[in-house]
Design an enzyme around this catalytic site. Structure first.
Site, PDB file in Angstrom:
ATOM      1  N   LYS A 239      -3.480   0.592   3.001  1.00  0.00           N
ATOM      2  CA  LYS A 239      -4.802   0.179   3.464  1.00  0.00           C
ATOM      3  C   LYS A 239      -5.020  -1.316   3.263  1.00  0.00           C
ATOM      4  CE  LYS A 239      -7.135   4.605   2.639  1.00  0.00           C
ATOM      5  NZ  LYS A 239      -8.225   5.298   1.912  1.00  0.00           N
ATOM      6  N   ARG A 240      -4.412  -1.857   2.232  1.00  0.00           N
ATOM      7  CA  ARG A 240      -4.606  -3.284   1.941  1.00  0.00           C
ATOM      8  C   ARG A 240      -3.798  -4.177   2.875  1.00  0.00           C
ATOM      9  NH1 ARG A 240      -3.879  -0.812  -2.880  1.00  0.00           N
ATOM     10  NH2 ARG A 240      -1.690  -1.474  -2.952  1.00  0.00           N
TER      11      ARG A 240
END
Length: 472
Positions: A239-240
């Site tokens: 997600k990052r």
């Protein structure tokens, strides 16, 4: 309620909906429907610090977008893990009463201190035989048996875990609240889940869960761990670092059918796709063909470029009415929908996403009397040939001879062809000055169809504005 096997999809409402979760949901959905079973949606919402009701609704909406609907008789839920907290604690007590679990008063720091002193990693079983009673700050730990835990996995075959590498894990925290591994198993047992199909990242938890199933007196479910999704560097999607939210792809103009089709190809190949020379298949055919035995355990590359290629093909194959309805939310509210529908058949093959549509045809929807913004580089290139000004003037005169009744793509093309023959240039080059004058750029939808939609008066006005600019 349907009979047959019971599958579950159990996301946590702690963020946007991950494409990996969407793929697992589709696998469970396909199996539940094909086998006449049930797809249970369970929201694992016991992490109060991170949960958000908006994320819960986001999960439900995302599933509906990819075709997993609560209106289907195979769908059950949503159920909420938090509603079953009493059952989690009761199960922990049964495990303690049966000798499968014991209380421990070591703090986390004390566990780490002992591990350093002993030269080991993790908890060493210090409180196993101390006979502690429950009390403030004391955790309840599962007594991991000696030997091995053998997990039979539909994707990975037989996977053997040495129990000596698994520490006595916590079931209840010091405040009495259950941890995830216990809650997950108790919920699966109470919901009569027969098959657990999920991502490979959950495989390390499986021996613990299988131990709990057995200790609680139940046969474990059939396990299947589908391959992890990786990016182009072959690193697990993050997600990052990566674009992983299903909602974002939806906002970017990806069609749900394209997303579903593409996700199903990640780790699985539709039988007959090689012979067909295509991976594009309707959901009904993929659902009927999907088998866990055919899923590969190797990591699957989530290729955004390939997803776009799928999406482009799906847009191309849509009916015009379906396309216009799908793209409507991308269009400015003030645009004439009837005019857009006229041009729609001519742009569908050129779009990669629905969001590309407005920029491709915005020149058709300028306020009355407004001129398109002309790209200077395109203008210079189109108007530079010595024949361009004369050709543009002659095309303008030829178009002026047509009234509204004969203003159509075929006659407009014929008119420019007559002019270009006199200048001994090919159609591609002859179109360039006209396209830039009318649209403001050198690329776009088919020129003559665009002029037909734009209309006689506005086309002539823009051509004359361009001639005036050339004369300045």
């Amino acid at each position: 309620m349907t009979s047959g096997p019971r599958f579950r999809f159990a996301p946590s409402p702690t963020g946007m909906f991950h494409v990996g979760g969407a793929r697992s949901a589709l696998h469970n959905w396909a199996l539940a429907r094909r086998l006449g079973g049930t797809f249970v949606l369970r929201i694992e919402d016991t992490d109060e610090a991170r949960n958000n009701p908006e994320w819960t609704q986001g999960i439900i909406d995302a599933l509906a977008w990819i075709g997993i609907s609560s209106d289907d008789p195979h769908f059950e839920g949503p159920k909420f893990q938090s509603a079953n907290a009493d059952a989690h604690v009761a199960a922990a007590q049964r495990l303690a009463d049966a000798g499968h679990a014991y209380y421990c008063d070591l703090t986390g720091e004390e566990v780490q201190d002992r591990a350093r002193e002993l030269g080991i990693t993790g908890y060493d079983g210090y409180s196993r035989d101390r006979g502690l009673e429950p009390g403030p700050g004391r955790v309840l730990r599962f007594r991991v048996p000696d030997g091995e835990t053998v997990v039979e996995d539909a994707v990975r075959g037989t996977v053997t875990f040495d129990n000596s590498t698994i520490e006595d894990f916590v079931l209840l925290r010091g405040n009495g609240s259950p941890v995830f591994v216990l809650a997950n198993v108790v919920d699966d047992i109470e919901m009569a889940i027969t098959d657990v199909v999920r991502g490979e990242e959950h495989l390390p938890n499986t021996p613990k869960q299988q131990m709990l199933w057995s200790a609680l007196g139940h046969e474990p479910p059939r396990w299947a761990h589908v391959p992890v999704l990786v990016n182009e560097q072959r690193k697990k999607l993050s997600k990052r670092r990566d674009k992983v939210a299903l909602e974002q792809y939806r906002a970017d103009g990806i069609l749900p059918d394209a997303m579903v089709n593409y996700l199903m190809t990640l780790g699985w190949t539709m039988p007959g796709s090689e012979e067909a020379g295509s991976e594009i298949f309707p959901w009904s055919e993929m659902e009927a063909a999907f088998r866990l035995d055919d899923v590969t355990p190797s990591p699957a590359f989530f290729d955004v470029k390939k997803l776009i290629a799928f999406n482009k093909q799906y847009i191309k194959n849509m009916g015009v009415d379906a396309f216009v309805a799908a793209v409507d939310s991308e269009l400015p509210a003030e645009w004439d929908r009837a005019r857009f529908r006229e041009i729609a058949p001519h742009i569908m093959e050129r779009l990669e996403t629905l969001r590309d549509a407005p920029a491709l045809v915005d020149f058709l929807f300028l306020p009355d009397g407004s001129d398109p913004v002309v790209d200077d580089a395109s203008w210079d290139k189109a108007m530079q040939p010595d024949w361009a000004p004369a050709l543009l003037a002659e095309v303008t005169d030829a178009y002026a001879e047509h009234d509204a009744s004969s203003w159509n793509a075929d006659t407009l093309k014929a008119a420019i062809e007559a002019v270009m023959e006199r200048h001994e240039v090919k159609l591609g080059k002859a179109q360039a000055p006209v396209r830039v004058a009318v649209t403001g750029r050198s690329v776009g939808p088919p020129l003559f169809e665009s002029l037909e939609v734009l209309g006689r008066d506005e086309t002539l006005r823009r051509l004359r504005v361009a001639l005036t600019r050339l004369g300045d």
